[in-house]
Design a protein around this motif. Sequence first.
Motif, mmCIF file in Angstrom:
data_model
loop_
_atom_site.group_PDB
_atom_site.id
_atom_site.type_symbol
_atom_site.label_atom_id
_atom_site.label_comp_id
_atom_site.label_asym_id
_atom_site.label_seq_id
_atom_site.Cartn_x
_atom_site.Cartn_y
_atom_site.Cartn_z
ATOM 1 N N ALA A 119 35.924 -53.670 2.015
ATOM 2 C CA ALA A 119 35.629 -52.800 3.150
ATOM 3 C C ALA A 119 35.784 -53.588 4.444
ATOM 4 O O ALA A 119 35.534 -54.799 4.488
ATOM 5 N N LEU A 120 36.195 -52.897 5.463
ATOM 6 C CA LEU A 120 36.322 -53.518 6.781
ATOM 7 C C LEU A 120 34.994 -53.407 7.510
ATOM 8 O O LEU A 120 34.441 -52.317 7.661
ATOM 9 N N ARG A 121 34.474 -54.534 7.931
ATOM 10 C CA ARG A 121 33.240 -54.566 8.728
ATOM 11 C C ARG A 121 33.605 -54.814 10.180
ATOM 12 O O ARG A 121 34.212 -55.830 10.511
ATOM 13 N N VAL A 122 33.236 -53.883 11.040
ATOM 14 C CA VAL A 122 33.536 -53.990 12.469
ATOM 15 C C VAL A 122 32.238 -54.191 13.235
ATOM 16 O O VAL A 122 31.324 -53.364 13.163
ATOM 17 N N GLU A 123 32.161 -55.292 13.960
ATOM 18 C CA GLU A 123 30.950 -55.635 14.710
ATOM 19 C C GLU A 123 31.114 -55.243 16.175
ATOM 20 O O GLU A 123 32.118 -55.583 16.813
ATOM 21 N N CYS A 124 30.123 -54.533 16.696
ATOM 22 C CA CYS A 124 30.186 -54.051 18.086
ATOM 23 C C CYS A 124 28.894 -54.375 18.822
ATOM 24 O O CYS A 124 27.839 -54.542 18.204
ATOM 25 N N GLN A 125 29.005 -54.449 20.123
ATOM 26 C CA GLN A 125 27.812 -54.500 20.965
ATOM 27 C C GLN A 125 27.695 -53.144 21.652
ATOM 28 O O GLN A 125 28.640 -52.662 22.280
ATOM 29 N N PHE A 126 26.522 -52.534 21.510
ATOM 30 C CA PHE A 126 26.256 -51.217 22.096
ATOM 31 C C PHE A 126 25.176 -51.357 23.150
ATOM 32 O O PHE A 126 24.135 -51.976 22.915
ATOM 33 N N ARG A 127 25.420 -50.778 24.320
ATOM 34 C CA ARG A 127 24.430 -50.799 25.401
ATOM 35 C C ARG A 127 24.110 -49.368 25.806
ATOM 36 O O ARG A 127 25.016 -48.570 26.068
ATOM 37 N N ASN A 128 22.814 -49.051 25.856
ATOM 38 C CA ASN A 128 22.362 -47.726 26.258
ATOM 39 C C ASN A 128 22.250 -47.668 27.781
ATOM 40 O O ASN A 128 21.352 -48.262 28.367
ATOM 41 N N ASP A 129 23.173 -46.957 28.409
ATOM 42 C CA ASP A 129 23.172 -46.825 29.864
ATOM 43 C C ASP A 129 22.653 -45.464 30.321
ATOM 44 O O ASP A 129 22.763 -45.122 31.508
ATOM 45 N N SER A 130 22.099 -44.684 29.400
ATOM 46 C CA SER A 130 21.566 -43.372 29.759
ATOM 47 C C SER A 130 20.144 -43.515 30.295
ATOM 48 O O SER A 130 19.583 -44.614 30.323
ATOM 49 N N LYS A 131 19.556 -42.389 30.686
ATOM 50 C CA LYS A 131 18.202 -42.403 31.222
ATOM 51 C C LYS A 131 17.154 -42.140 30.142
ATOM 52 O O LYS A 131 15.957 -42.125 30.430
ATOM 53 N N THR A 132 17.617 -41.925 28.904
ATOM 54 C CA THR A 132 16.707 -41.662 27.800
ATOM 55 C C THR A 132 17.021 -42.597 26.635
ATOM 56 O O THR A 132 18.038 -43.283 26.632
ATOM 57 N N SER A 133 16.162 -42.605 25.637
ATOM 58 C CA SER A 133 16.381 -43.429 24.455
ATOM 59 C C SER A 133 17.593 -42.921 23.680
ATOM 60 O O SER A 133 17.858 -41.710 23.629
ATOM 61 N N ALA A 134 18.351 -43.842 23.075
ATOM 62 C CA ALA A 134 19.557 -43.456 22.346
ATOM 63 C C ALA A 134 19.945 -44.559 21.382
ATOM 64 O O ALA A 134 19.519 -45.711 21.518
ATOM 65 N N SER A 135 20.761 -44.200 20.393
ATOM 66 C CA SER A 135 21.277 -45.171 19.440
ATOM 67 C C SER A 135 22.796 -45.097 19.418
ATOM 68 O O SER A 135 23.401 -44.164 19.969
ATOM 69 N N PHE A 136 23.409 -46.060 18.769
ATOM 70 C CA PHE A 136 24.863 -46.043 18.616
ATOM 71 C C PHE A 136 25.304 -44.751 17.937
ATOM 72 O O PHE A 136 26.224 -44.066 18.406
ATOM 73 N N SER A 137 24.650 -44.388 16.842
ATOM 74 C CA SER A 137 25.081 -43.243 16.030
ATOM 75 C C SER A 137 24.890 -41.904 16.726
ATOM 76 O O SER A 137 25.551 -40.921 16.363
ATOM 77 N N THR A 138 23.999 -41.827 17.706
ATOM 78 C CA THR A 138 23.789 -40.561 18.412
ATOM 79 C C THR A 138 24.584 -40.471 19.704
ATOM 80 O O THR A 138 24.528 -39.451 20.394
ATOM 81 N N THR A 139 25.311 -41.536 20.039
ATOM 82 C CA THR A 139 26.036 -41.567 21.311
ATOM 83 C C THR A 139 27.549 -41.621 21.131
ATOM 84 O O THR A 139 28.297 -40.973 21.869
ATOM 85 N N VAL A 140 28.018 -42.417 20.163
ATOM 86 C CA VAL A 140 29.459 -42.546 19.916
ATOM 87 C C VAL A 140 29.732 -42.414 18.421
ATOM 88 O O VAL A 140 28.815 -42.493 17.593
ATOM 89 N N ILE A 141 31.007 -42.220 18.069
ATOM 90 C CA ILE A 141 31.393 -42.142 16.663
ATOM 91 C C ILE A 141 32.650 -42.967 16.430
ATOM 92 O O ILE A 141 33.659 -42.789 17.130
ATOM 93 N N PRO A 142 32.622 -43.901 15.470
ATOM 94 C CA PRO A 142 33.809 -44.702 15.173
ATOM 95 C C PRO A 142 34.616 -44.086 14.024
ATOM 96 O O PRO A 142 34.051 -43.543 13.073
#
Length: 204
Positions: free
Chosen positions: A93-116
């Motif tokens: 399997a391909l493992r892709v490592e990312c850095q995610f930064r929440n720039d919104s005004k509310t709480s958020a996660s990678f999975s609820t903000t973007v989709i790879p």
Amino acid sequence: MNKLGVMLTTCLLGLTLTACGTTPATPAGSADTTDTGSASVEPVIPSDSSVPSAGSASGSSSAQEDPNTRVYRDCSVTVLGYSIREDRDGDPALRVECQFRNDSKTSASFSTTVIPNAYQGDPKDALAYATPAEADPEYSALLTVLDPGESIICAGYFKLSSVDLPVELEIKDLRDSSADALCVTLDIAGMPMEDYPESNLKTK
């Protein structure tokens, strides 16, 4: 004697008329300063001349964006690296490592903000999501909820159809369908199977 006097008188009269009837020539483009009531002469700029505006600069160019980073409306994502790991089925399997930064005004996660998504082959086939064979804190970090301004290192897994063909990675913004996706080509030919990481980085 009378004739000589008449001739001298005639010559003097001619010289006087000549002096009174001529004016000095004014050089082209110069103003006549003898008449204080006349308007000053403004210089004329040819219509085809180029006059630089104040504060303008030439030859400047904006810095190019990092091709591994995309800034979205509510977050930013940077692809840090990738490797081949064994998934839960024992397949590569391909493992892709990312850095995610929440720039919104509310709480958020990678999975609820973007989709790879990942694609491989020609024509491009979408690769299925994979689950790591061992516990990977950065895989779990995909669901970690961040406060505004926080960032985290996370990793997604894709089941490979080939260990030689390059993978086209595409990360889209879930909240803004009009935003350009982050697209990166990952060359995996010749990469060995690697061990799982043991750390998870979360920063303010």
